[in-house]
Design a protein around this motif. Structure first.
Motif, PDB file in Angstrom:
ATOM      1  N   PHE A 133       0.840  -1.201   0.000  1.00  0.00           N
ATOM      2  CA  PHE A 133       0.000   0.000   0.000  1.00  0.00           C
ATOM      3  C   PHE A 133       0.871   1.245   0.000  1.00  0.00           C
ATOM      4  CE2 PHE A 133       0.940  -0.350   4.509  1.00  0.00           C
ATOM      5  CZ  PHE A 133       1.095   0.980   4.909  1.00  0.00           C
ATOM      6  N   VAL A 134       0.272   2.350  -0.402  1.00  0.00           N
ATOM      7  CA  VAL A 134       0.835   3.680  -0.206  1.00  0.00           C
ATOM      8  C   VAL A 134      -0.304   4.551   0.319  1.00  0.00           C
ATOM      9  CG1 VAL A 134       0.422   4.311  -2.631  1.00  0.00           C
ATOM     10  CG2 VAL A 134       2.011   5.647  -1.255  1.00  0.00           C
ATOM     11  N   ARG A 135      -0.022   5.283   1.364  1.00  0.00           N
ATOM     12  CA  ARG A 135      -1.044   6.086   2.023  1.00  0.00           C
ATOM     13  C   ARG A 135      -0.737   7.559   1.833  1.00  0.00           C
ATOM     14  NH1 ARG A 135      -2.145   7.664   7.684  1.00  0.00           N
ATOM     15  NH2 ARG A 135      -0.115   6.803   8.284  1.00  0.00           N
ATOM     16  N   VAL A 136      -1.750   8.303   1.383  1.00  0.00           N
ATOM     17  CA  VAL A 136      -1.640   9.747   1.201  1.00  0.00           C
ATOM     18  C   VAL A 136      -2.674  10.397   2.111  1.00  0.00           C
ATOM     19  CG1 VAL A 136      -1.669  11.652  -0.455  1.00  0.00           C
ATOM     20  CG2 VAL A 136      -0.970   9.373  -1.203  1.00  0.00           C
ATOM     21  N   ASP A 137      -2.215  11.266   2.991  1.00  0.00           N
ATOM     22  CA  ASP A 137      -3.136  11.857   3.967  1.00  0.00           C
ATOM     23  C   ASP A 137      -2.568  13.184   4.452  1.00  0.00           C
ATOM     24  OD1 ASP A 137      -5.333  12.125   5.634  1.00  0.00           O
ATOM     25  OD2 ASP A 137      -5.195  10.064   6.383  1.00  0.00           O
ATOM     26  N   LYS A 138      -3.338  13.855   5.274  1.00  0.00           N
ATOM     27  CA  LYS A 138      -2.873  15.086   5.902  1.00  0.00           C
ATOM     28  C   LYS A 138      -2.620  14.813   7.384  1.00  0.00           C
ATOM     29  CE  LYS A 138      -7.036  17.011   7.860  1.00  0.00           C
ATOM     30  NZ  LYS A 138      -7.765  18.210   8.232  1.00  0.00           N
ATOM     31  N   ARG A 143       3.764  22.350  15.573  1.00  0.00           N
ATOM     32  CA  ARG A 143       4.419  23.618  15.906  1.00  0.00           C
ATOM     33  C   ARG A 143       3.536  24.822  15.606  1.00  0.00           C
ATOM     34  NH1 ARG A 143       9.743  23.469  17.338  1.00  0.00           N
ATOM     35  NH2 ARG A 143      10.937  21.600  16.773  1.00  0.00           N
ATOM     36  N   ASP A 144       2.841  24.788  14.462  1.00  0.00           N
ATOM     37  CA  ASP A 144       2.039  25.955  14.073  1.00  0.00           C
ATOM     38  C   ASP A 144       0.576  25.622  13.802  1.00  0.00           C
ATOM     39  OD1 ASP A 144       2.210  24.591  11.668  1.00  0.00           O
ATOM     40  OD2 ASP A 144       3.650  25.967  10.778  1.00  0.00           O
ATOM     41  N   GLY A 145       0.199  24.339  13.864  1.00  0.00           N
ATOM     42  CA  GLY A 145      -1.189  23.949  13.647  1.00  0.00           C
ATOM     43  C   GLY A 145      -1.598  23.882  12.195  1.00  0.00           C
ATOM     44  N   ASN A 146      -0.681  24.089  11.261  1.00  0.00           N
ATOM     45  CA  ASN A 146      -1.019  24.042   9.841  1.00  0.00           C
ATOM     46  C   ASN A 146      -1.010  22.604   9.326  1.00  0.00           C
ATOM     47  OD1 ASN A 146      -1.273  26.853   9.599  1.00  0.00           O
ATOM     48  ND2 ASN A 146       0.942  27.098   9.271  1.00  0.00           N
ATOM     49  N   ARG A 266      14.798  21.389  15.901  1.00  0.00           N
ATOM     50  CA  ARG A 266      14.464  22.806  15.804  1.00  0.00           C
ATOM     51  C   ARG A 266      13.662  23.130  14.559  1.00  0.00           C
ATOM     52  NH1 ARG A 266      18.614  28.017  15.528  1.00  0.00           N
ATOM     53  NH2 ARG A 266      16.991  29.573  15.140  1.00  0.00           N
ATOM     54  N   TRP A 267      13.981  22.472  13.422  1.00  0.00           N
ATOM     55  CA  TRP A 267      13.390  22.856  12.151  1.00  0.00           C
ATOM     56  C   TRP A 267      12.341  21.867  11.639  1.00  0.00           C
ATOM     57  CZ3 TRP A 267      14.417  27.649  10.594  1.00  0.00           C
ATOM     58  CH2 TRP A 267      15.573  28.274  11.090  1.00  0.00           C
ATOM     59  N   SER A 268      12.120  20.768  12.317  1.00  0.00           N
ATOM     60  CA  SER A 268      11.091  19.806  11.902  1.00  0.00           C
ATOM     61  C   SER A 268       9.835  20.020  12.742  1.00  0.00           C
ATOM     62  CB  SER A 268      11.613  18.378  12.085  1.00  0.00           C
ATOM     63  OG  SER A 268      11.603  18.004  13.448  1.00  0.00           O
ATOM     64  N   PRO A 269       8.727  19.337  12.417  1.00  0.00           N
ATOM     65  CA  PRO A 269       7.505  19.483  13.219  1.00  0.00           C
ATOM     66  C   PRO A 269       7.595  18.835  14.598  1.00  0.00           C
ATOM     67  CG  PRO A 269       7.004  18.695  10.998  1.00  0.00           C
ATOM     68  CD  PRO A 269       8.477  18.571  11.185  1.00  0.00           C
ATOM     69  N   THR A 288       8.684   3.546   4.575  1.00  0.00           N
ATOM     70  CA  THR A 288       9.165   4.927   4.479  1.00  0.00           C
ATOM     71  C   THR A 288       8.004   5.881   4.693  1.00  0.00           C
ATOM     72  OG1 THR A 288      10.897   4.284   2.902  1.00  0.00           O
ATOM     73  CG2 THR A 288      10.326   6.614   2.998  1.00  0.00           C
ATOM     74  N   LYS A 289       8.280   6.944   5.417  1.00  0.00           N
ATOM     75  CA  LYS A 289       7.283   7.975   5.683  1.00  0.00           C
ATOM     76  C   LYS A 289       7.872   9.327   5.278  1.00  0.00           C
ATOM     77  CE  LYS A 289       4.800   7.712   9.425  1.00  0.00           C
ATOM     78  NZ  LYS A 289       4.341   7.759  10.838  1.00  0.00           N
ATOM     79  N   ILE A 290       7.148  10.044   4.436  1.00  0.00           N
ATOM     80  CA  ILE A 290       7.580  11.362   3.951  1.00  0.00           C
ATOM     81  C   ILE A 290       6.559  12.390   4.426  1.00  0.00           C
ATOM     82  CG2 ILE A 290       8.127  12.750   1.913  1.00  0.00           C
ATOM     83  CD1 ILE A 290       8.656  10.121   0.426  1.00  0.00           C
ATOM     84  N   ILE A 291       7.039  13.410   5.130  1.00  0.00           N
ATOM     85  CA  ILE A 291       6.159  14.450   5.665  1.00  0.00           C
ATOM     86  C   ILE A 291       6.615  15.788   5.094  1.00  0.00           C
ATOM     87  CG2 ILE A 291       5.309  15.606   7.736  1.00  0.00           C
ATOM     88  CD1 ILE A 291       5.908  13.016   9.273  1.00  0.00           C
ATOM     89  N   MET A 292       5.772  16.406   4.284  1.00  0.00           N
ATOM     90  CA  MET A 292       6.048  17.731   3.716  1.00  0.00           C
ATOM     91  C   MET A 292       5.253  18.770   4.485  1.00  0.00           C
ATOM     92  SD  MET A 292       5.843  16.142  -0.033  1.00  0.00           S
ATOM     93  CE  MET A 292       5.047  14.764   0.776  1.00  0.00           C
ATOM     94  N   PHE A 293       5.927  19.792   4.971  1.00  0.00           N
ATOM     95  CA  PHE A 293       5.266  20.833   5.754  1.00  0.00           C
ATOM     96  C   PHE A 293       5.691  22.200   5.244  1.00  0.00           C
ATOM     97  CE2 PHE A 293       9.102  19.387   7.786  1.00  0.00           C
ATOM     98  CZ  PHE A 293       9.722  20.508   8.325  1.00  0.00           C
ATOM     99  N   ASN A 294       5.089  23.248   5.824  1.00  0.00           N
ATOM    100  CA  ASN A 294       5.211  24.600   5.257  1.00  0.00           C
ATOM    101  C   ASN A 294       4.823  24.565   3.782  1.00  0.00           C
ATOM    102  OD1 ASN A 294       6.045  25.839   7.657  1.00  0.00           O
ATOM    103  ND2 ASN A 294       8.201  25.388   7.267  1.00  0.00           N
ATOM    104  N   LEU A 295       3.612  24.031   3.522  1.00  0.00           N
ATOM    105  CA  LEU A 295       3.129  23.859   2.159  1.00  0.00           C
ATOM    106  C   LEU A 295       3.003  25.214   1.471  1.00  0.00           C
ATOM    107  CD1 LEU A 295       0.376  21.152   2.820  1.00  0.00           C
ATOM    108  CD2 LEU A 295       2.761  20.805   2.156  1.00  0.00           C
ATOM    109  N   TRP A 296       3.224  25.200   0.154  1.00  0.00           N
ATOM    110  CA  TRP A 296       3.227  26.450  -0.602  1.00  0.00           C
ATOM    111  C   TRP A 296       1.817  27.018  -0.770  1.00  0.00           C
ATOM    112  CZ3 TRP A 296       7.795  28.426  -0.727  1.00  0.00           C
ATOM    113  CH2 TRP A 296       8.932  27.647  -0.892  1.00  0.00           C
ATOM    114  N   LEU A 297       1.753  28.330  -0.978  1.00  0.00           N
ATOM    115  CA  LEU A 297       0.495  29.044  -1.192  1.00  0.00           C
ATOM    116  C   LEU A 297       0.329  29.366  -2.669  1.00  0.00           C
ATOM    117  CD1 LEU A 297       0.682  31.623   1.774  1.00  0.00           C
ATOM    118  CD2 LEU A 297      -0.168  29.266   1.821  1.00  0.00           C
TER     119      LEU A 297
END
Length: 677
Positions: A133-138, A143-146, A266-269, A288-297
């Motif tokens: 499986f591959v799981r895609v989620d939010k 740190r900032d609630g985003n 310091r720089w991760s969630p 493997t787990k990939i977490i992308m944060f500070n998503l672009w606007l």
């Protein structure tokens, strides 16, 4: 045996307020090594190798990070910190990669879903390593609630060295011809296209050693600390069977491990090491787990990815208004895939193993096979010359989309190595071809780096020209079936009942063997009805280029219905009208048919219709059974592979158990001997 450069030391739990980190933080700098792999576990992206290290002083957060992706690479006047000078000791020069390259490199992805597809490709490639499986989620950035984007798979995972190659530029460990990824650049471009920062956690069993590693690729960290070189802090852990816990894997020194960990926290969630390591709890023994944060606007100041409009989908922001339109064209999959990740991933792969699932927001994505949306389908073979004395074979399934002629959607869905590259790519701009679509897999072409187009080579333009001709030919002979006026005489087409002539759900069709043994995928045989019954189908004699029709003269240049080479032309088809004319003239009956002749024709026509319906029913049932058999065979292969792997692991565990039992027995004997004394 591990290299002597790798030391394993027991270490107390390190947190943000640990005295060692506090002492190190007072130096206000990060100790880094000027090489491709720094001993503290960090990874540089260049290929140089210097034997000494230097200090990069940590600057205040004086560089504001733009959250708009297409503006993030712009220079800010007066905000750029003083460049950091690095003292090189040695004679070997190296090329440094500025952090701005991360952003410029990511601009190859014009579309956010294209970047997500790149990461899904990596998970699909892991099927050969047992991924299911591959799981895609939010998830929520504590740190900032985003919102943050999570992509997780249960593949083989990456050991410390593999993770460093993954987060460097130009490395690719994929050697299989079926692998989708090939450039070694997709991870960096896709993650940096979706967010400014990404943290990767991977657990791997390699050579009976269980490791877990964490790496941080942070555009925010690099820009706000004023780094003029790409630095990726990483930490590694190794499982200790004797204690049953993971211990830090020290590559150089404890102090440098702590510096990397401090940067990560310091720089991760994740603010603590415990919180960071808890992310491995749902990875099992590998994955493997990939977490992308500070998503672009986007330009409107909204996050590009919309997680709120649909609880089971990820949308492009602002697309919910488009989805509310009730036009038949807007509701079609060709338009929905532009703003719905669930729709896009449903057609992203031509076929997937039954055991592998794409899970989006907690619900499995059901695959959608475009070929099943086509009616009046035909399979046409195209054999381009890809090299000297080498030909490729491409089977194109073409037909009218359900909803034609009201549906104004057309174009070909071109796949490459099972992956969709061009969805509904139009080849005609005029009214002809409206509603005509097709599916093909062009493995002889080379996709661009973002896998959203093909390189514009000679082979590409030849294929484009062939698809145009194919569409025009199909339109001329089939447009009357959906209500358009037909300029050319229609043909009566009857499919064969041979099980080898089935159309599979993947959009390809099996070949048909003609008299001289040539395989051909075009499996529909032409017949014509006459006054006395049915004209036999066209047959081709070995060594002859003429088609013989029983009861009529030979016709030269007929497009053989078995799929032999040769373009179709109007004069090459024997139509029902022409057959009726010949029969009427030969019979000398110019006044019309007698009543008993009419009854005979009607009776034969009814029998023919029933026979055709039975054949079609048998073909559909055969198609379903073949698809199920293929899925079962694939599942059996994967299960056997997993069984062999588990058997090897079991043998290793049994050997370890045997050694431990022997040691325990020896200790017991020693104790007994001591007591007897």
């Amino acid at each position: 045996m591990r290299s002597s450069l790798v030391q394993k030391k027991e270490r107390p739990e390190i947190t943000n307020n640990h005295p060692e980190i506090e002492e190190f933080a007072t130096v206000q700098g990060l100790e880094l090594i000027s090489s491709n792999r720094v001993p503290n576990g960090s990874c540089r992206t260049d290929q140089g190798c210097l034997s000494t290290f230097c200090y990069l002083p940590e600057l205040p957060d004086s560089v504001p990070l733009c959250r708009w992706f297409w503006k993030a690479g712009d220079s800010v006047t007066g905000a750029t910190p003083e460049p950091i000078s690095i003292v090189h000791v040695g004679v070997q020069d190296r090329l440094r990669v500025h952090p701005k390259f991360l952003h410029s490199n990511a601009t190859s992805h014009k579309w956010a879903f294209g970047a997500i597809a790149e990461l899904l490709d990596n998970a699909v490639d892991e099927v050969q390593n047992g991924a299911t499986f591959v799981r895609v989620d939010k998830i929520t950035n504590t740190r900032d609630g985003n919102h943050a984007l999570l992509i997780q798979d249960d593949g083989g995972g990456m050991d410390p060295e593999s993770l460093r190659r993954c987060m460097s530029f130009g490395f690719s460990d994929k050697r299989s011809e079926s692998s989708i990824g090939q450039y070694g650049n997709g991870f960096k471009t896709s993650t940096m296209r979706l967010g400014a920062d990404v943290v990767v956690l991977s657990r791997c069993m390699n050579r009976r050693t269980l490791t877990q590693s964490v790496g941080l690729l942070s555009y925010t960290f690099l820009r706000q600390t004023g780094c003029d070189d790409i630095v990726v802090p990483m930490v590694d852990y190794e499982f200790n069977p004797s204690t049953g816990v993971f211990q830090s894997l020290i590559r150089h020194s404890e102090k440098q491990f702590s510096s990397n960990l401090s940067t990560l926290l310091r720089w991760s969630p994740f603010a603590t090491e415990v919180g960071l390591l808890n992310q491995f709890n749902d990875l099992g023994h590998h994955g493997t787990k990939i977490i992308m944060f500070n998503l672009w606007l986007n330009d409107d100041g909204d996050v590009e990815l919309d997680f709120d409009s649909d609880a089971e989908d990820i949308m492009i922001s602002g697309a919910s208004k488009i989805g509310q339109r009730k036009s038949i064209n807007q509701k079609h999959i060709a338009n929905q895939l532009r703003y719905s990740l669930r729709v896009y991933t449903s057609i992203l792969y031509l076929h997937l193993p039954e055991s592998f699932k794409i899970i989006l927001r907690g619900r499995v994505v059901d695959p959608h096979y475009i070929v099943n949306d086509l009616k009046f389908r035909e399979c046409i073979r195209y054999k381009p010359q890809v090299a000297e004395n080498m030909e490729a074979k491409v089977i194109t399934t073409i037909g009218f989309l359900d909803g034609a002629p009201d549906l104004n959607i057309h174009g070909f869905n071109v796949y490459h190595k099972n992956r969709l590259i061009l969805p509904f790519c139009p080849v005609l701009s005029d009214r002809k071809g409206r509603g005509v679509a097709g599916v093909l897999e062009a493995n002889f072409l080379k996709p661009t780096h973002d896998k959203q187009d093909f390189e514009k080579s000679t082979l590409y333009y030849k294929l484009e020209t062939r698809l145009k001709d194919m569409t025009l030919e199909y339109w001329d002979y089939h447009c009357h079936l959906v209500g358009y006026s037909c300029k050319k005489a229609p043909r009566t087409v009857v499919p064969t009942a041979d099980p080898a002539h089935q159309l599979h759900h993947s959009g390809t069709c099996n070949g048909v063997m003609v008299n001289d043994g040539v395989p051909a995928p075009f499996h529909q045989f032409l017949c014509t009805e006459t006054l006395s019954g049915v004209v036999p189908p066209v047959t081709l004699k070995p060594g002859s280029s003429k088609a013989d029709i029983s009861g009529s003269a030979s016709v030269t240049g007929v497009r053989d219905p078995t799929g032999l080479p040769g373009k179709r032309r109007q004069e090459n088809y024997i139509t029902v009208t022409e057959a009726l004319k010949r029969q009427a003239v030969s019979g000398g009956n110019s006044a019309g048919l007698k009543s008993n002749d009419k009854m005979q024709v009607q009776r034969l026509h009814g029998d023919k219709q029933r026979q055709v319906q039975e054949i079609i029913t048998m073909m559909l049932e055969n198609k379903k059974l073949r698809a199920q058999c293929a899925e079962y065979e694939m599942a059996e292969t994967l299960l056997l592979h997993k069984a062999w792997r588990l058997s090897d692991e079991l043998q290793d565990v049994q050997e370890v158990y045997k050694n431990l039992a022997a040691e325990l027995k020896a200790m017991d004997d020693f104790k007994m001997s001591g007591c007897t004394r």
